[in-house]
Design a protein around this motif. Sequence first.
Motif, mmCIF file in Angstrom:
data_model
loop_
_atom_site.group_PDB
_atom_site.id
_atom_site.type_symbol
_atom_site.label_atom_id
_atom_site.label_comp_id
_atom_site.label_asym_id
_atom_site.label_seq_id
_atom_site.Cartn_x
_atom_site.Cartn_y
_atom_site.Cartn_z
ATOM 1 N N LEU A 222 0.783 -1.237 0.000
ATOM 2 C CA LEU A 222 0.000 0.000 0.000
ATOM 3 C C LEU A 222 0.817 1.291 0.000
ATOM 4 C CD1 LEU A 222 -2.834 -1.039 2.494
ATOM 5 C CD2 LEU A 222 -2.811 -1.256 0.005
ATOM 6 N N GLY A 223 2.137 1.209 -0.122
ATOM 7 C CA GLY A 223 2.959 2.421 -0.042
ATOM 8 C C GLY A 223 3.692 2.727 -1.340
ATOM 9 N N ILE A 224 4.176 3.961 -1.467
ATOM 10 C CA ILE A 224 4.907 4.379 -2.662
ATOM 11 C C ILE A 224 6.247 3.648 -2.764
ATOM 12 C CG2 ILE A 224 6.057 6.324 -3.791
ATOM 13 C CD1 ILE A 224 3.890 8.146 -2.655
ATOM 14 N N GLU A 225 7.003 3.621 -1.671
ATOM 15 C CA GLU A 225 8.297 2.947 -1.691
ATOM 16 C C GLU A 225 8.136 1.467 -2.002
ATOM 17 O OE1 GLU A 225 11.285 4.206 -1.507
ATOM 18 O OE2 GLU A 225 10.581 6.257 -1.220
ATOM 19 N N GLU A 226 7.136 0.851 -1.375
ATOM 20 C CA GLU A 226 6.899 -0.572 -1.584
ATOM 21 C C GLU A 226 6.434 -0.841 -3.013
ATOM 22 O OE1 GLU A 226 5.755 1.280 0.815
ATOM 23 O OE2 GLU A 226 6.150 0.376 2.777
ATOM 24 N N GLY A 227 5.631 0.097 -3.560
ATOM 25 C CA GLY A 227 5.205 -0.039 -4.947
ATOM 26 C C GLY A 227 6.378 0.036 -5.903
ATOM 27 N N ALA A 228 7.331 0.912 -5.584
ATOM 28 C CA ALA A 228 8.536 1.026 -6.407
ATOM 29 C C ALA A 228 9.337 -0.270 -6.379
ATOM 30 C CB ALA A 228 9.396 2.193 -5.909
ATOM 31 N N SER A 229 9.472 -0.854 -5.200
ATOM 32 C CA SER A 229 10.217 -2.114 -5.069
ATOM 33 C C SER A 229 9.514 -3.247 -5.802
ATOM 34 C CB SER A 229 10.382 -2.473 -3.588
ATOM 35 O OG SER A 229 11.145 -1.503 -2.910
ATOM 36 N N ALA A 230 8.181 -3.257 -5.717
ATOM 37 C CA ALA A 230 7.413 -4.291 -6.396
ATOM 38 C C ALA A 230 7.592 -4.212 -7.908
ATOM 39 C CB ALA A 230 5.931 -4.168 -6.031
ATOM 40 N N MET A 231 7.580 -2.999 -8.450
ATOM 41 C CA MET A 231 7.786 -2.842 -9.889
ATOM 42 C C MET A 231 9.176 -3.293 -10.296
ATOM 43 S SD MET A 231 6.664 -2.160 -12.827
ATOM 44 C CE MET A 231 5.432 -0.939 -13.307
ATOM 45 N N PHE A 253 2.201 5.077 -8.130
ATOM 46 C CA PHE A 253 3.182 6.175 -8.165
ATOM 47 C C PHE A 253 4.591 5.612 -8.022
ATOM 48 C CE2 PHE A 253 -0.216 9.045 -5.994
ATOM 49 C CZ PHE A 253 -0.920 9.119 -7.185
ATOM 50 N N GLY A 254 4.758 4.684 -7.087
ATOM 51 C CA GLY A 254 6.063 4.053 -6.907
ATOM 52 C C GLY A 254 6.496 3.283 -8.140
ATOM 53 N N ALA A 255 5.530 2.608 -8.768
ATOM 54 C CA ALA A 255 5.841 1.849 -9.981
ATOM 55 C C ALA A 255 6.318 2.774 -11.093
ATOM 56 C CB ALA A 255 4.601 1.074 -10.425
ATOM 57 N N LEU A 256 5.662 3.910 -11.249
ATOM 58 C CA LEU A 256 6.077 4.875 -12.281
ATOM 59 C C LEU A 256 7.464 5.430 -11.986
ATOM 60 C CD1 LEU A 256 2.731 6.852 -12.789
ATOM 61 C CD2 LEU A 256 3.753 5.161 -14.335
ATOM 62 N N ARG A 257 7.758 5.625 -10.701
ATOM 63 C CA ARG A 257 9.082 6.137 -10.345
ATOM 64 C C ARG A 257 10.175 5.138 -10.740
ATOM 65 N NH1 ARG A 257 10.528 7.118 -4.156
ATOM 66 N NH2 ARG A 257 11.092 4.920 -4.329
ATOM 67 N N THR A 258 9.911 3.859 -10.510
ATOM 68 C CA THR A 258 10.884 2.838 -10.893
ATOM 69 C C THR A 258 11.096 2.819 -12.398
ATOM 70 O OG1 THR A 258 10.478 1.424 -8.981
ATOM 71 C CG2 THR A 258 11.308 0.347 -10.957
ATOM 72 N N LEU A 259 10.012 2.911 -13.152
ATOM 73 C CA LEU A 259 10.143 2.953 -14.612
ATOM 74 C C LEU A 259 11.031 4.114 -15.034
ATOM 75 C CD1 LEU A 259 6.504 2.218 -15.862
ATOM 76 C CD2 LEU A 259 8.488 0.696 -15.986
ATOM 77 N N SER A 260 10.796 5.283 -14.466
ATOM 78 C CA SER A 260 11.569 6.468 -14.826
ATOM 79 C C SER A 260 13.045 6.280 -14.508
ATOM 80 C CB SER A 260 11.005 7.686 -14.094
ATOM 81 O OG SER A 260 11.768 8.840 -14.353
ATOM 82 N N ARG A 261 13.335 5.731 -13.335
ATOM 83 C CA ARG A 261 14.732 5.553 -12.918
ATOM 84 C C ARG A 261 15.453 4.506 -13.763
ATOM 85 N NH1 ARG A 261 14.555 6.025 -6.237
ATOM 86 N NH2 ARG A 261 14.077 8.263 -6.206
ATOM 87 N N MET A 262 14.686 3.598 -14.368
ATOM 88 C CA MET A 262 15.299 2.570 -15.223
ATOM 89 C C MET A 262 15.332 3.006 -16.691
ATOM 90 S SD MET A 262 13.739 -0.917 -13.524
ATOM 91 C CE MET A 262 14.747 -1.982 -14.566
ATOM 92 N N GLY A 263 14.915 4.241 -16.948
ATOM 93 C CA GLY A 263 14.928 4.736 -18.310
ATOM 94 C C GLY A 263 13.803 4.200 -19.170
ATOM 95 N N LEU A 264 12.737 3.743 -18.521
ATOM 96 C CA LEU A 264 11.576 3.212 -19.235
ATOM 97 C C LEU A 264 10.422 4.192 -19.140
ATOM 98 C CD1 LEU A 264 11.770 -0.477 -17.934
ATOM 99 C CD2 LEU A 264 12.610 0.421 -20.124
ATOM 100 N N ARG A 265 9.428 3.995 -20.004
ATOM 101 C CA ARG A 265 8.295 4.915 -20.048
ATOM 102 C C ARG A 265 6.981 4.160 -19.986
ATOM 103 N NH1 ARG A 265 9.085 7.770 -25.583
ATOM 104 N NH2 ARG A 265 9.576 5.592 -26.092
ATOM 105 N N ALA A 266 5.961 4.835 -19.461
ATOM 106 C CA ALA A 266 4.594 4.323 -19.501
ATOM 107 C C ALA A 266 3.785 5.235 -20.422
ATOM 108 C CB ALA A 266 3.975 4.317 -18.100
ATOM 109 N N LEU A 283 -2.052 14.672 -11.974
ATOM 110 C CA LEU A 283 -0.759 15.339 -12.187
ATOM 111 C C LEU A 283 0.227 14.414 -12.886
ATOM 112 C CD1 LEU A 283 1.109 17.794 -11.623
ATOM 113 C CD2 LEU A 283 1.667 16.720 -9.435
ATOM 114 N N LEU A 284 0.205 13.129 -12.519
ATOM 115 C CA LEU A 284 1.125 12.151 -13.106
ATOM 116 C C LEU A 284 0.525 11.472 -14.327
ATOM 117 C CD1 LEU A 284 2.627 10.515 -9.888
ATOM 118 C CD2 LEU A 284 3.576 12.341 -11.308
ATOM 119 N N ASN A 285 -0.657 11.919 -14.746
ATOM 120 C CA ASN A 285 -1.321 11.389 -15.950
ATOM 121 C C ASN A 285 -1.600 9.894 -15.817
ATOM 122 O OD1 ASN A 285 -2.525 11.920 -18.403
ATOM 123 N ND2 ASN A 285 -0.676 11.529 -19.606
#
Length: 340
Positions: A222-231, A253-266, A283-285
């Motif tokens: 349920l968290g942003i950090e955890e969502g990033a790790s899951a992605m 939101f966390g998942a999108l952050r991981t994509l961005s940091r890996m140079g990937l796009r949604a 805001l994040l579309n």
Amino acid sequence: MAASIIDVARRAEVSTATVSRALRGLPNVSEATRERVLRAAEELSYSVSPQASSLASGRTGMVGVVLPFVNRWFYSQVVAGIDTVLRANDLDILLYNLGDERVHQRFFARMPLRRRVDALIVLNLPLSSGESEALASLEVPIAVLGTHVPGCWHVSIDNAEGASTAVRHLINLGHRRIGMITGALGDPRGFTTPIVRQHAYRTVLAQAGIPYDPDLEAPGHLGIEEGASAMARLLSLPDPPTAVFAETDQMAFGALRTLSRMGLRAPEDVSVIGFDNHETAELLNLTTIGQPVAHQGELLAQQILDALSGASEEPTRVVVPTSLIVRGTTGACTRSTPPT
């Protein structure tokens, strides 16, 4: 053992709130119902306690709100909706944050809101039969968000339909390798919403003839950090997903952050859909399943007002619709074969 208001309600086949009003001669109780309650109370030798009588008269001016997480966006929005309606009617909130399993158990052992509130609102809290009876013994109107409790007013969304809509949206875009970032599945209190949404995900995949792959489910808690790790975990698979359904927007939101940091796009590389329509989603579309969160709080508060005034003789149940909000993070699948 002396009879309780719950026993009277069961014998008369009405709610505990109706028993309370009938025994005190309050309005909005039909004569037939009042007679049935009086007869049941007499048969069981039940009498109204002075404490309960004081509560039923509305002398405290307080409505208790019991919730599992005070610091999460969803609950803060629901409480804001409750507060808006109650304050407009000169009622205040007494908030109880149960936090974790230990605090949960202590709350029900001590029942600190006894003689302190005129009514109670319970937010998405799994209740055992003993806990439900403990709340009913307070002899005040109770409104519940999410979890259905017999004898209580109720507001919810159709979580299964909302999650199914999210997964069907991805399938309709041509995706077959669909991942899921799950919620708080391991909490010992047994929250049902993550389980219902997970089951809907699996069911829709099966209906579409898509084989279930447990590797495509990753816990996001349920968290942003955890969502990033899951992605990150999903993207590390030999055959990563082309689309991901996150059970909440914050995990998305966390998942999108991981994509961005890996140079990937949604959605060019991975489509992402969330659930809630958090104010940051636009805001994040982010494509998401929208639910009117604060409005659910307003509905709960209105149910309590109706119960306290006698305008609603029996508990009502309201199911609030969800909606698919398509934005820029989902698109057609462009991968025709698994990557090598």
